[in-house]
Design a protein around this motif. Sequence first.
Motif, PDB file in Angstrom:
ATOM      1  N   SER A   1     -45.334  79.030  91.559  1.00  0.00           N
ATOM      2  CA  SER A   1     -44.838  77.709  91.946  1.00  0.00           C
ATOM      3  C   SER A   1     -45.385  76.673  90.975  1.00  0.00           C
ATOM      4  N   LYS A   2     -44.497  76.081  90.202  1.00  0.00           N
ATOM      5  CA  LYS A   2     -44.918  75.092  89.201  1.00  0.00           C
ATOM      6  C   LYS A   2     -44.614  73.692  89.718  1.00  0.00           C
ATOM      7  N   LYS A   3     -45.667  72.898  89.830  1.00  0.00           N
ATOM      8  CA  LYS A   3     -45.516  71.528  90.317  1.00  0.00           C
ATOM      9  C   LYS A   3     -45.130  70.617  89.149  1.00  0.00           C
ATOM     10  N   THR A   4     -43.976  69.980  89.268  1.00  0.00           N
ATOM     11  CA  THR A   4     -43.536  69.067  88.220  1.00  0.00           C
ATOM     12  C   THR A   4     -43.769  67.608  88.599  1.00  0.00           C
ATOM     13  N   ARG A   5     -43.948  67.351  89.898  1.00  0.00           N
ATOM     14  CA  ARG A   5     -44.247  65.991  90.353  1.00  0.00           C
ATOM     15  C   ARG A   5     -45.189  66.080  91.543  1.00  0.00           C
ATOM     16  N   VAL A   6     -46.209  65.229  91.536  1.00  0.00           N
ATOM     17  CA  VAL A   6     -47.173  65.166  92.632  1.00  0.00           C
ATOM     18  C   VAL A   6     -47.417  63.689  92.942  1.00  0.00           C
ATOM     19  N   VAL A   7     -47.290  63.336  94.203  1.00  0.00           N
ATOM     20  CA  VAL A   7     -47.546  61.977  94.664  1.00  0.00           C
ATOM     21  C   VAL A   7     -48.743  62.047  95.612  1.00  0.00           C
ATOM     22  N   VAL A   8     -49.729  61.202  95.371  1.00  0.00           N
ATOM     23  CA  VAL A   8     -50.983  61.283  96.122  1.00  0.00           C
ATOM     24  C   VAL A   8     -51.257  59.983  96.853  1.00  0.00           C
ATOM     25  N   GLY A   9     -51.488  60.078  98.155  1.00  0.00           N
ATOM     26  CA  GLY A   9     -51.939  58.957  98.969  1.00  0.00           C
ATOM     27  C   GLY A   9     -53.242  59.359  99.645  1.00  0.00           C
ATOM     28  N   ASP A  10     -53.796  58.471 100.449  1.00  0.00           N
ATOM     29  CA  ASP A  10     -55.058  58.797 101.113  1.00  0.00           C
ATOM     30  C   ASP A  10     -54.928  60.002 102.037  1.00  0.00           C
TER      31      ASP A  10
ATOM     32  N   VAL B   1     -47.469  64.792  98.265  1.00  0.00           N
ATOM     33  CA  VAL B   1     -46.128  65.359  98.133  1.00  0.00           C
ATOM     34  C   VAL B   1     -46.055  66.073  96.793  1.00  0.00           C
ATOM     35  N   THR B   2     -45.541  67.297  96.817  1.00  0.00           N
ATOM     36  CA  THR B   2     -45.341  68.036  95.568  1.00  0.00           C
ATOM     37  C   THR B   2     -43.869  68.410  95.447  1.00  0.00           C
ATOM     38  N   GLU B   3     -43.414  68.418  94.210  1.00  0.00           N
ATOM     39  CA  GLU B   3     -42.053  68.857  93.913  1.00  0.00           C
ATOM     40  C   GLU B   3     -42.135  69.807  92.740  1.00  0.00           C
ATOM     41  N   GLY B   4     -41.299  70.813  92.750  1.00  0.00           N
ATOM     42  CA  GLY B   4     -41.286  71.722  91.616  1.00  0.00           C
ATOM     43  C   GLY B   4     -40.331  72.876  91.815  1.00  0.00           C
ATOM     44  N   THR B   5     -40.546  73.884  91.004  1.00  0.00           N
ATOM     45  CA  THR B   5     -39.737  75.097  91.063  1.00  0.00           C
ATOM     46  C   THR B   5     -40.624  76.262  91.453  1.00  0.00           C
ATOM     47  N   PHE B   6     -40.009  77.278  92.029  1.00  0.00           N
ATOM     48  CA  PHE B   6     -40.792  78.472  92.292  1.00  0.00           C
ATOM     49  C   PHE B   6     -39.946  79.712  92.094  1.00  0.00           C
ATOM     50  N   ARG B   7     -40.662  80.798  91.824  1.00  0.00           N
ATOM     51  CA  ARG B   7     -40.063  82.131  91.754  1.00  0.00           C
ATOM     52  C   ARG B   7     -40.904  83.026  92.649  1.00  0.00           C
ATOM     53  N   GLN B   8     -40.232  83.874  93.388  1.00  0.00           N
ATOM     54  CA  GLN B   8     -40.897  84.750  94.353  1.00  0.00           C
ATOM     55  C   GLN B   8     -40.314  86.142  94.220  1.00  0.00           C
TER      56      GLN B   8
END
Length: 192
Positions: A95-104, A108-115
């Motif tokens: 699972s490769k995270k291409t976007r991560v948004v961080v709050g307290d 939130v993570t967004e990305g692609t994955f292969r399983q």
Amino acid sequence: MKDFRPELTYTSFEEHMHKAKTPLQLKHLETVVHHSKGEVLADLDMVLPTLSDDPKYHEYGVLGNVKGDTGPKGIDEVRANYTEMVNSGSYVIESKKTRVVVGDYDIVTEGTFRQILTAEVARKMGFVDDKSPATPFYLLSARTVVFWEFNEDDKATGEDRYVLDHHIVPLAEEDLPDNYPDKFRTKPRGEA
């Protein structure tokens, strides 16, 4: 498939760690990384302590043949879900995270994955049927967005996961990555 890298599930966070602007945000982001590493190592002693006493997972699109939320609710269901993943081999994920948004208290993570799925698991998850090509393994690819929420004890209250744009293809055993666990192979490596 020799480029399959499960460690990306946690190492792809490295380029996003700077987004944590406070010690609390960094602590929660590090918890997500630790949890993710435990998942791909099939180490439930790493995964379960990151969760609250009553975690609730909301999962949409994880199963190919079911609409709506299929996530486990409560620590017993969550533990059983992870145990099943370990026992079936469905924890073999990149699972490769291409976007991560961080709050307290939210990440939130967004990305692609292969399983990599055995035929039995792919069928059970609703991604293949009697009309699908017969093969002992399948490769499932998709996009995913995961919402994490933390409580005041700094434990994750679960995951809200959305899996989109599924693509599943047959995977020949000889094309499995070298790091694929032997116990899920149909024959020992090196056998013709």
